[in-house]
Design a protein around this motif. Structure first.
Motif, PDB file in Angstrom:
ATOM      1  N   ALA A  91       0.669  -1.211  -0.125  1.00 11.25           N
ATOM      2  CA  ALA A  91       0.158   0.016  -0.057  1.00 11.25           C
ATOM      3  C   ALA A  91       0.889   1.319   0.144  1.00 11.25           C
ATOM      4  CB  ALA A  91      -0.827  -0.182   1.095  1.00 11.25           C
ATOM      5  N   LEU A  92       2.111   1.192   0.692  1.00 15.32           N
ATOM      6  CA  LEU A  92       2.961   2.482   0.636  1.00 15.32           C
ATOM      7  C   LEU A  92       4.037   2.351  -0.349  1.00 15.32           C
ATOM      8  CD1 LEU A  92       3.117   3.163   4.507  1.00 15.32           C
ATOM      9  CD2 LEU A  92       1.407   4.123   2.819  1.00 15.32           C
ATOM     10  N   ARG A  93       4.004   1.395  -1.059  1.00 11.94           N
ATOM     11  CA  ARG A  93       5.333   1.265  -1.976  1.00 11.94           C
ATOM     12  C   ARG A  93       4.929   2.294  -3.216  1.00 11.94           C
ATOM     13  NH1 ARG A  93       6.021  -4.638  -3.852  1.00 11.94           N
ATOM     14  NH2 ARG A  93       4.332  -4.121  -5.084  1.00 11.94           N
ATOM     15  N   GLU A  94       6.208   2.715  -3.715  1.00 14.23           N
ATOM     16  CA  GLU A  94       6.022   3.913  -4.890  1.00 14.23           C
ATOM     17  C   GLU A  94       5.555   3.125  -5.965  1.00 14.23           C
ATOM     18  OE1 GLU A  94       9.146   7.060  -5.815  1.00 14.23           O
ATOM     19  OE2 GLU A  94       9.380   5.731  -7.658  1.00 14.23           O
ATOM     20  N   LYS A 112       4.037  10.095   1.409  1.00 13.42           N
ATOM     21  CA  LYS A 112       4.930  10.623   2.275  1.00 13.42           C
ATOM     22  C   LYS A 112       4.157  10.827   3.890  1.00 13.42           C
ATOM     23  CE  LYS A 112       8.138  11.039  -0.515  1.00 13.42           C
ATOM     24  NZ  LYS A 112       9.211   9.934   0.074  1.00 13.42           N
ATOM     25  N   PRO A 113       4.708  10.497   4.784  1.00 16.50           N
ATOM     26  CA  PRO A 113       3.900  10.569   6.084  1.00 16.50           C
ATOM     27  C   PRO A 113       3.780  12.176   6.489  1.00 16.50           C
ATOM     28  CG  PRO A 113       6.173   9.919   6.487  1.00 16.50           C
ATOM     29  CD  PRO A 113       5.935   9.931   5.017  1.00 16.50           C
ATOM     30  N   ARG A 114       2.499  12.154   7.061  1.00 15.29           N
ATOM     31  CA  ARG A 114       2.198  13.554   7.371  1.00 15.29           C
ATOM     32  C   ARG A 114       3.276  14.488   8.403  1.00 15.29           C
ATOM     33  NH1 ARG A 114      -2.311  14.631   4.498  1.00 15.29           N
ATOM     34  NH2 ARG A 114      -3.673  13.022   3.818  1.00 15.29           N
ATOM     35  N   GLY A 115       3.635  13.870   9.406  1.00 16.70           N
ATOM     36  CA  GLY A 115       4.502  14.443  10.410  1.00 16.70           C
ATOM     37  C   GLY A 115       4.290  13.855  11.595  1.00 16.70           C
ATOM     38  N   VAL A 116       3.418  14.777  12.588  1.00 18.39           N
ATOM     39  CA  VAL A 116       2.986  14.259  13.832  1.00 18.39           C
ATOM     40  C   VAL A 116       1.477  14.069  14.028  1.00 18.39           C
ATOM     41  CG1 VAL A 116       3.460  14.902  16.171  1.00 18.39           C
ATOM     42  CG2 VAL A 116       5.131  15.672  14.862  1.00 18.39           C
ATOM     43  N   GLY A 132      -3.751   1.251  19.800  1.00 16.21           N
ATOM     44  CA  GLY A 132      -4.236   0.406  18.700  1.00 16.21           C
ATOM     45  C   GLY A 132      -4.257   1.442  17.622  1.00 16.21           C
ATOM     46  N   ASP A 133      -4.849   2.724  17.788  1.00 16.62           N
ATOM     47  CA  ASP A 133      -5.024   3.491  16.874  1.00 16.62           C
ATOM     48  C   ASP A 133      -3.488   4.385  16.390  1.00 16.62           C
ATOM     49  OD1 ASP A 133      -7.650   2.793  16.149  1.00 16.62           O
ATOM     50  OD2 ASP A 133      -8.326   4.403  17.463  1.00 16.62           O
ATOM     51  N   ALA A 134      -2.695   3.820  17.192  1.00 15.60           N
ATOM     52  CA  ALA A 134      -1.463   4.526  16.866  1.00 15.60           C
ATOM     53  C   ALA A 134      -0.734   3.768  15.871  1.00 15.60           C
ATOM     54  CB  ALA A 134      -0.575   4.925  17.954  1.00 15.60           C
ATOM     55  N   VAL A 135      -0.847   2.598  15.902  1.00 17.83           N
ATOM     56  CA  VAL A 135      -0.166   1.589  14.697  1.00 17.83           C
ATOM     57  C   VAL A 135       0.149   2.148  13.437  1.00 17.83           C
ATOM     58  CG1 VAL A 135       0.064  -0.751  14.187  1.00 17.83           C
ATOM     59  CG2 VAL A 135      -0.834  -0.329  16.569  1.00 17.83           C
ATOM     60  N   SER A 136      -1.023   2.309  12.810  1.00 18.62           N
ATOM     61  CA  SER A 136      -1.192   2.783  11.152  1.00 18.62           C
ATOM     62  C   SER A 136      -0.253   3.982  11.061  1.00 18.62           C
ATOM     63  CB  SER A 136      -2.618   2.931  10.864  1.00 18.62           C
ATOM     64  OG  SER A 136      -3.294   1.924  10.707  1.00 18.62           O
ATOM     65  N   PRO A 137      -0.534   5.308  11.881  1.00 21.23           N
ATOM     66  CA  PRO A 137       0.152   6.317  11.640  1.00 21.23           C
ATOM     67  C   PRO A 137       1.670   5.974  12.038  1.00 21.23           C
ATOM     68  CG  PRO A 137      -1.573   6.586  13.492  1.00 21.23           C
ATOM     69  CD  PRO A 137      -1.824   5.400  12.689  1.00 21.23           C
ATOM     70  N   LEU A 138       2.107   5.205  12.949  1.00 21.60           N
ATOM     71  CA  LEU A 138       3.501   4.946  13.009  1.00 21.60           C
ATOM     72  C   LEU A 138       3.977   4.263  11.802  1.00 21.60           C
ATOM     73  CD1 LEU A 138       3.166   4.005  16.885  1.00 21.60           C
ATOM     74  CD2 LEU A 138       4.480   6.228  15.829  1.00 21.60           C
ATOM     75  N   LEU A 139       3.270   3.222  11.623  1.00 22.24           N
ATOM     76  CA  LEU A 139       3.774   2.422  10.531  1.00 22.24           C
ATOM     77  C   LEU A 139       4.140   2.860   9.174  1.00 22.24           C
ATOM     78  CD1 LEU A 139       4.684  -0.595  10.033  1.00 22.24           C
ATOM     79  CD2 LEU A 139       2.400  -1.173   9.417  1.00 22.24           C
ATOM     80  N   ARG A 435      -2.752   4.849   3.857  1.00 18.40           N
ATOM     81  CA  ARG A 435      -2.477   5.825   3.089  1.00 18.40           C
ATOM     82  C   ARG A 435      -3.108   7.157   3.563  1.00 18.40           C
ATOM     83  NH1 ARG A 435      -3.339   3.662  -2.760  1.00 18.40           N
ATOM     84  NH2 ARG A 435      -1.545   2.428  -3.104  1.00 18.40           N
ATOM     85  N   GLN A 436      -4.157   6.972   4.783  1.00 19.81           N
ATOM     86  CA  GLN A 436      -4.628   8.303   5.227  1.00 19.81           C
ATOM     87  C   GLN A 436      -3.755   8.877   6.023  1.00 19.81           C
ATOM     88  OE1 GLN A 436      -9.442   7.457   6.494  1.00 19.81           O
ATOM     89  NE2 GLN A 436      -7.935   6.522   7.988  1.00 19.81           N
ATOM     90  N   PHE A 437      -2.557   8.304   6.665  1.00 14.58           N
ATOM     91  CA  PHE A 437      -1.863   8.899   7.270  1.00 14.58           C
ATOM     92  C   PHE A 437      -0.516   9.674   6.738  1.00 14.58           C
ATOM     93  CE2 PHE A 437      -3.949   5.989   9.821  1.00 14.58           C
ATOM     94  CZ  PHE A 437      -4.724   7.095  10.967  1.00 14.58           C
ATOM     95  N   CYS A 438      -0.590   9.491   5.312  1.00 16.27           N
ATOM     96  CA  CYS A 438       0.279   9.990   4.471  1.00 16.27           C
ATOM     97  C   CYS A 438      -0.237  11.093   3.448  1.00 16.27           C
ATOM     98  CB  CYS A 438       0.914   8.897   3.485  1.00 16.27           C
ATOM     99  SG  CYS A 438       1.602   7.593   4.302  1.00 16.27           S
ATOM    100  N   SER A 439       0.450  11.832   2.637  1.00 11.30           N
ATOM    101  CA  SER A 439       0.098  12.617   1.635  1.00 11.30           C
ATOM    102  C   SER A 439       0.670  12.063   0.459  1.00 11.30           C
ATOM    103  CB  SER A 439       0.345  14.186   1.996  1.00 11.30           C
ATOM    104  OG  SER A 439       1.503  14.331   2.245  1.00 11.30           O
ATOM    105  N   PRO A 440       0.049  11.827  -0.866  1.00 14.46           N
ATOM    106  CA  PRO A 440       0.674  11.624  -2.071  1.00 14.46           C
ATOM    107  C   PRO A 440       1.577  12.422  -2.604  1.00 14.46           C
ATOM    108  CG  PRO A 440      -1.714  12.070  -2.392  1.00 14.46           C
ATOM    109  CD  PRO A 440      -1.435  12.268  -0.897  1.00 14.46           C
ATOM    110  N   ARG A 441       2.461  11.938  -3.153  1.00 17.11           N
ATOM    111  CA  ARG A 441       3.545  12.764  -3.767  1.00 17.11           C
ATOM    112  C   ARG A 441       3.411  12.422  -5.081  1.00 17.11           C
ATOM    113  NH1 ARG A 441       9.359  13.945  -1.794  1.00 17.11           N
ATOM    114  NH2 ARG A 441       8.310  15.277  -0.458  1.00 17.11           N
TER     115      ARG A 441
END
Ligand code: NAD
Length: 482
Positions: A91-94, A112-116, A132-139, A435-441
């Motif tokens: 899911a996060l591969r280029e 790209k991860p959103r940051g904090v 549990g809800d921190a796992v996706s954003p951390l990964l 992908r919700q915790f990232c912005s696409p580039r």
């Protein structure tokens, strides 16, 4: 915390935590997906092995140890296993994308991860809806500031200790304790918010995030309906209704909030539910099924909802009054039958151990009542005719529906789970959630060897505009988009 405001208006403690989180995020996001996955897997092993954690969850919520292990710890291990695997990695591969109109070019899309990310959690699941809800954003490569509910900070504190003991990077995951004011300060300071809680607070958080134009995932309340059709296995449905309504003492977002049962089986269903409910063991002993509720306001709400329903003609088949003989906040599992549509318990989220049963003429009426709610979180349909159950499930206006089951949709971590209508924004679970915790580039470039073509086309399409090129363009429009 209010006397602790920093010069920039943000609480000094939070400001310092955000600075640490930003510093740490640079190194964390530079790791590969596999490396971050290994770190989170190491933590989940500690979570599984830690004797203290399950006891802490039960101690601060009153829920049976069976649920602390069976719901919360098992969930975290399953979620980590799934997300850190190949589906998450893909899911996060280029990826590369092509274009018909610009066939000589290609685009590289990366995430790209959103940051904090601020994760703000409720009290009913101190592990599952918090770390549990921190796992996706951390990964996904973010750092996380987790604010647990002020009613249940101990589980998150224990996770912070396990994080440290596992030797995971400092500052990437931090627990920030406090009340709603701390939550607001976090929304002001972070790059994204993942909120789980009430509809009222969720609206405020989403509005604040909207002011800052930062993304917000909001997982809010529900009024999930269980539709029991006349051809259902009534015994199995009744058994599931009791678990779905009273597990966690009814303090579960996707719980069975109401049953809509077709009239021919309504009496049998109500009688079986009542029989099972009266057998439930209440208390905090090791063999108890249902523990206390968390807050006095819930006991008050349960009393108000039962009194209102009875005044409007509903009958109490089990429970109905607070338990005086147990120390703690106990409201017994309560079954209400013949609940009229105008009773508050038919439309308001109970989030406590009350199960209202409503007899309906047919599936159409059941679907109409189920969808009349402003909430749309979960639901279930019961029938021996799978195709019919599926057809009803497809018409339910909720984020997810179980066929011939309840609650298990939360554990199906490979599929997105979220609410629609006032139940929330965005979703958790599924590789898509990463992908919700990232912005696409997107980087657009010439295909190898197509540089001269690109140069020639740029000359044709750019200034000065020419009649001949315009005619070709119009012809192409006709041919390509027939
Ligand atoms: P709540 O809204 O009172 O609090 C949730 C969290 O938000 C707490 O940490 C609280 O301190 C914080 N908070 C409150 N106001 C805030 C604000 N303005 N800004 C920032 N943070 C703020 O909810 P609760 O009573 O802890 O939880 C119960 C509710 O949560 C129920 O409605 C339940 O259905 C819902 N819930 C939903 C899900 C889901 O996945 N959809 C899961 C669990 C619970």
């Amino acid at each position: 915390m209010s006397e602790n405001k920093g010069a920039g208006g943000i609480d000094a403690t939070i400001e310092a935590a955000v600075v640490r989180a930003r510093d740490a995020q640079t190194g964390w996001s530079a790791l590969s997906f596999r490396e971050r996955g290994r770190a989170l897997h190491a933590l989940s092993v500690r979570v599984r092995q830690d004797e203290e954690l399950a006891r802490t969850i039960s101690a601060e919520t009153g829920k049976p140890l069976f649920e602390s292990v069976g719901f919360e710890i098992t969930y975290l291990c399953e979620l980590t296993r799934f997300l850190t695997g190949s589906v998450g990695r893909r899911a996060l591969r280029e990826t590369r994308r092509g274009s018909l109109f610009l066939a000589h070019k290609r685009a590289r899309v990366s995430w790209k991860p959103r940051g904090v990310v601020a994760v703000i959690g409720p009290w009913n699941f101190p592990l599952l809806n918090n770390f549990g809800d921190a796992v996706s954003p951390l990964l996904a490569g973010n750092s996380v500031l987790l604010k647990p509910s002020p009613h249940t900070p101990l589980t998150s504190r224990r996770i912070q200790t396990l994080w440290r003991e596992a030797g995971l990077p400092d500052g990437v995951f931090q627990v920030v304790e406090g009340d709603a004011e701390v939550g607001r300060a976090l929304v002001d300071a972070c790059d994204m918010v993942f909120f789980t809680g009430s509809v009222a607070a969720g609206r405020k958080v989403a509005a604040q995030a909207g002011e800052r134009l930062i993304p917000c995932v909001a997982e809010l309340g529900g009024k999930s309906a269980m539709i029991v059709l006349a051809d259902a296995d009534v015994q199995a449905a009744a058994h599931a209704a009791v678990w779905g309504a009273f597990a966690g003492a009814g303090q579960v977002c996707i719980r069975v909030e109401r049953v809509l049962v077709e009239a021919p089986v309504a009496a049998e269903f109500a009688s079986r539910v009542t029989e099972e409910t009266t057998k439930l063991r209440i208390g905090i002993s090791a063999d108890a099924d249902v523990g206390p509720v968390m807050l006095q306001e819930q006991v008050d709400r349960c009393e108000r909802l039962v009194a209102d329903a009875v005044a409007r003609g509903a009958r109490v088949l089990a429970g109905g009054e607070r338990r005086q003989n147990l120390s703690g906040l106990y409201f017994p599992p309560t079954v209400l039958d013949g609940v009229p549509a105008d009773a508050a318990v038919a439309s308001e989220e109970t989030f406590g151990p009350i199960l209202p049963i409503v007899a309906v003429a047919d599936a159409e009426q059941a679907i109409g009542l189920a969808n009349a709610s402003h909430l749309g979180l979960s639901g279930s349909v019961w029938s021996r005719d799978h195709a019919r159950a599926l057809a009803v499930a497809r018409r339910m206006e909720t984020g997810s529906v179980c066929v011939n089951d309840v609650l298990v949709n939360y554990f199906f971590v490979g599929a997105p789970l979220g609410g629609i209508k006032s139940s929330g924004l965005g979703f958790r679970h599924g590789a898509e959630s990463l992908r919700q915790f990232c912005s696409p580039r997107t980087i657009v470039e010439d295909r190898p060897g197509f540089g001269p073509v690109a140069k020639w086309l740029r000359r044709q399409l750019g200034f000065p505009y020419r009649k001949r090129v315009f005619d070709v363009l119009r012809w192409l429009l006709k041919v390509m988009y027939r």
